[in-house]
Design a protein around this motif. Structure first.
Motif, PDB file in Angstrom:
ATOM      1  N   ALA A  70       0.832  -1.201   0.000  1.00  0.00           N
ATOM      2  CA  ALA A  70       0.000   0.000   0.000  1.00  0.00           C
ATOM      3  C   ALA A  70       0.867   1.252   0.000  1.00  0.00           C
ATOM      4  N   GLY A  71       1.928   1.241   0.769  1.00  0.00           N
ATOM      5  CA  GLY A  71       2.833   2.391   0.808  1.00  0.00           C
ATOM      6  C   GLY A  71       3.516   2.633  -0.524  1.00  0.00           C
ATOM      7  N   LYS A  72       3.939   1.565  -1.185  1.00  0.00           N
ATOM      8  CA  LYS A  72       4.565   1.707  -2.500  1.00  0.00           C
ATOM      9  C   LYS A  72       3.571   2.246  -3.515  1.00  0.00           C
ATOM     10  N   SER A  73       2.346   1.769  -3.450  1.00  0.00           N
ATOM     11  CA  SER A  73       1.315   2.224  -4.367  1.00  0.00           C
ATOM     12  C   SER A  73       1.027   3.709  -4.169  1.00  0.00           C
ATOM     13  N   MET A  74       0.925   4.134  -2.922  1.00  0.00           N
ATOM     14  CA  MET A  74       0.675   5.546  -2.639  1.00  0.00           C
ATOM     15  C   MET A  74       1.852   6.406  -3.082  1.00  0.00           C
ATOM     16  N   ALA A  75       3.057   5.933  -2.868  1.00  0.00           N
ATOM     17  CA  ALA A  75       4.243   6.680  -3.292  1.00  0.00           C
ATOM     18  C   ALA A  75       4.270   6.830  -4.807  1.00  0.00           C
ATOM     19  N   ARG A  76       3.914   5.759  -5.511  1.00  0.00           N
ATOM     20  CA  ARG A  76       3.881   5.804  -6.974  1.00  0.00           C
ATOM     21  C   ARG A  76       2.825   6.797  -7.457  1.00  0.00           C
ATOM     22  N   MET A  77       1.643   6.788  -6.837  1.00  0.00           N
ATOM     23  CA  MET A  77       0.577   7.720  -7.236  1.00  0.00           C
ATOM     24  C   MET A  77       0.990   9.160  -6.973  1.00  0.00           C
ATOM     25  N   ASN A  78       1.589   9.414  -5.804  1.00  0.00           N
ATOM     26  CA  ASN A  78       2.038  10.771  -5.483  1.00  0.00           C
ATOM     27  C   ASN A  78       3.132  11.237  -6.438  1.00  0.00           C
ATOM     28  N   ALA A  79       4.034  10.344  -6.806  1.00  0.00           N
ATOM     29  CA  ALA A  79       5.098  10.702  -7.736  1.00  0.00           C
ATOM     30  C   ALA A  79       4.526  11.030  -9.113  1.00  0.00           C
ATOM     31  N   MET A  80       3.538  10.260  -9.558  1.00  0.00           N
ATOM     32  CA  MET A  80       2.922  10.525 -10.855  1.00  0.00           C
ATOM     33  C   MET A  80       2.192  11.872 -10.847  1.00  0.00           C
ATOM     34  N   ALA A 131       7.134   4.184 -16.568  1.00  0.00           N
ATOM     35  CA  ALA A 131       7.968   3.003 -16.809  1.00  0.00           C
ATOM     36  C   ALA A 131       9.249   3.073 -15.981  1.00  0.00           C
ATOM     37  N   LEU A 132       9.864   4.238 -15.938  1.00  0.00           N
ATOM     38  CA  LEU A 132      11.075   4.423 -15.137  1.00  0.00           C
ATOM     39  C   LEU A 132      10.782   4.232 -13.652  1.00  0.00           C
ATOM     40  N   LEU A 133       9.691   4.793 -13.195  1.00  0.00           N
ATOM     41  CA  LEU A 133       9.301   4.686 -11.791  1.00  0.00           C
ATOM     42  C   LEU A 133       9.015   3.239 -11.416  1.00  0.00           C
ATOM     43  N   THR A 134       8.332   2.527 -12.270  1.00  0.00           N
ATOM     44  CA  THR A 134       8.010   1.122 -12.004  1.00  0.00           C
ATOM     45  C   THR A 134       9.284   0.282 -11.948  1.00  0.00           C
ATOM     46  N   ARG A 135      10.202   0.557 -12.856  1.00  0.00           N
ATOM     47  CA  ARG A 135      11.467  -0.194 -12.868  1.00  0.00           C
ATOM     48  C   ARG A 135      12.268   0.085 -11.607  1.00  0.00           C
ATOM     49  N   LYS A 136      12.319   1.340 -11.165  1.00  0.00           N
ATOM     50  CA  LYS A 136      13.101   1.693  -9.972  1.00  0.00           C
ATOM     51  C   LYS A 136      12.462   1.165  -8.687  1.00  0.00           C
ATOM     52  N   MET A 137      11.133   1.152  -8.621  1.00  0.00           N
ATOM     53  CA  MET A 137      10.462   0.722  -7.396  1.00  0.00           C
ATOM     54  C   MET A 137      10.437  -0.795  -7.263  1.00  0.00           C
ATOM     55  N   SER A 138      10.698  -1.506  -8.333  1.00  0.00           N
ATOM     56  CA  SER A 138      10.684  -2.968  -8.246  1.00  0.00           C
ATOM     57  C   SER A 138      12.015  -3.514  -7.757  1.00  0.00           C
TER      58      SER A 138
END
Length: 68
Positions: free
Chosen positions: A22-32, A60-67
């Motif tokens: 959940a935290g990763k998902s929220m961070a990704r949404m906030n970054a977008m 795509a860059l964000l997804t690659r870095k967060m994985s």
């Protein structure tokens, strides 16, 4: 001798993994959202298609870095 499922059932529930996801998902949404605001402020001349291409590249860059 008991099996692993029985032993696992005796352990208390820990919501660590779901909280982490959940935290990763929220961070990704906030970054977008922040990237969209930044893109609008710094490149207002871009067309809608160009903005969408930039957002997709950033996602795509964000997804690659967060994985990692």
């Amino acid at each position: 001798m008991s099996d692993g499922n029985f032993n696992r059932a005796l352990l208390p529930h820990t919501p660590y993994a779901s909280g982490l996801k959940a935290g990763k998902s929220m961070a990704r949404m906030n970054a977008m959202e922040a990237f969209e605001e930044w893109l609008t402020a710094w490149s207002p001349q871009l067309s809608a298609q160009e903005k969408q291409a930039q957002k997709e590249a950033f996602h795509a860059l964000l997804t690659r870095k967060m994985s990692l």
